[in-house]
Design a protein around this motif. Structure first.
Motif, mmCIF file in Angstrom:
data_model
loop_
_atom_site.group_PDB
_atom_site.id
_atom_site.type_symbol
_atom_site.label_atom_id
_atom_site.label_comp_id
_atom_site.label_asym_id
_atom_site.label_seq_id
_atom_site.Cartn_x
_atom_site.Cartn_y
_atom_site.Cartn_z
ATOM 1 N N LYS A 1 0.660 -1.079 0.086
ATOM 2 C CA LYS A 1 0.000 0.002 -0.121
ATOM 3 C C LYS A 1 0.986 1.092 0.068
ATOM 4 O O LYS A 1 0.703 2.303 -0.807
ATOM 5 N N LEU A 2 1.894 1.302 0.880
ATOM 6 C CA LEU A 2 2.883 2.460 0.718
ATOM 7 C C LEU A 2 3.462 2.806 -0.480
ATOM 8 O O LEU A 2 3.814 3.694 -0.920
ATOM 9 N N LYS A 3 4.068 1.458 -1.001
ATOM 10 C CA LYS A 3 4.473 1.498 -2.416
ATOM 11 C C LYS A 3 3.639 2.141 -3.619
ATOM 12 O O LYS A 3 3.867 3.043 -4.217
ATOM 13 N N GLY A 4 2.570 1.764 -3.400
ATOM 14 C CA GLY A 4 1.378 2.383 -4.188
ATOM 15 C C GLY A 4 1.183 3.750 -3.957
ATOM 16 O O GLY A 4 0.984 4.463 -5.154
ATOM 17 N N LEU A 5 1.226 4.181 -3.020
ATOM 18 C CA LEU A 5 0.888 5.723 -2.694
ATOM 19 C C LEU A 5 2.120 6.475 -2.976
ATOM 20 O O LEU A 5 1.778 7.467 -3.583
ATOM 21 N N MET A 6 3.239 5.773 -2.863
ATOM 22 C CA MET A 6 4.411 6.563 -3.394
ATOM 23 C C MET A 6 4.419 6.921 -4.951
ATOM 24 O O MET A 6 4.771 7.673 -5.256
ATOM 25 N N VAL A 7 3.838 5.750 -5.685
ATOM 26 C CA VAL A 7 3.869 5.885 -7.112
ATOM 27 C C VAL A 7 2.732 6.835 -7.567
ATOM 28 O O VAL A 7 2.886 7.700 -8.515
ATOM 29 N N GLU A 8 1.564 6.954 -6.792
ATOM 30 C CA GLU A 8 0.456 7.604 -6.912
ATOM 31 C C GLU A 8 0.983 9.185 -6.822
ATOM 32 O O GLU A 8 0.660 10.018 -7.748
ATOM 33 N N LYS A 9 1.603 9.547 -5.804
ATOM 34 C CA LYS A 9 1.944 11.015 -5.549
ATOM 35 C C LYS A 9 3.426 11.191 -6.260
ATOM 36 O O LYS A 9 3.936 12.372 -5.998
ATOM 37 N N ASP A 10 3.915 10.369 -6.878
ATOM 38 C CA ASP A 10 5.211 10.711 -7.492
ATOM 39 C C ASP A 10 6.209 11.035 -6.651
ATOM 40 O O ASP A 10 7.047 11.700 -6.646
ATOM 41 N N ILE A 11 6.426 10.145 -5.405
ATOM 42 C CA ILE A 11 7.527 10.449 -4.304
ATOM 43 C C ILE A 11 8.551 9.318 -4.294
ATOM 44 O O ILE A 11 8.240 8.094 -4.482
#
Length: 74
Positions: free
Chosen positions: A4-14
């Motif tokens: 989930k954290l990895k996905g959020l990082m991709v979504e936010k381009d972080i």
């Protein structure tokens, strides 16, 4: 592993480098934490959840329950 954290990082381009800077840890330490080799502290989990606008449970707990159900905590 915190998918989930990895996905959020991709979504936010972080990048891991950017998140590590926010958490005031090294990129290698963050990588260990994301991949489940080390645990996030409560303070780090709260910072991550605040940054992404999600609850700690949404980011961290769901993945932990999945690990338990799959038997990876044996």
């Amino acid at each position: 592993m915190y998918s989930k954290l990895k996905g959020l990082m991709v979504e936010k381009d972080i990048t891991q480098q950017e998140l590590a800077k926010i958490l005031e840890i090294s990129v290698s330490t963050l990588n260990f934490k994301i991949n489940g080799r080390s645990d996030f502290s409560v303070k780090e989990a709260k910072l991550v959840s605040s940054f992404f606008g999600k609850t700690v449970e949404e980011i961290f707990i769901i993945d932990e329950v999945k690990k338990m159900k799959s038997g990876r905590y044996a």
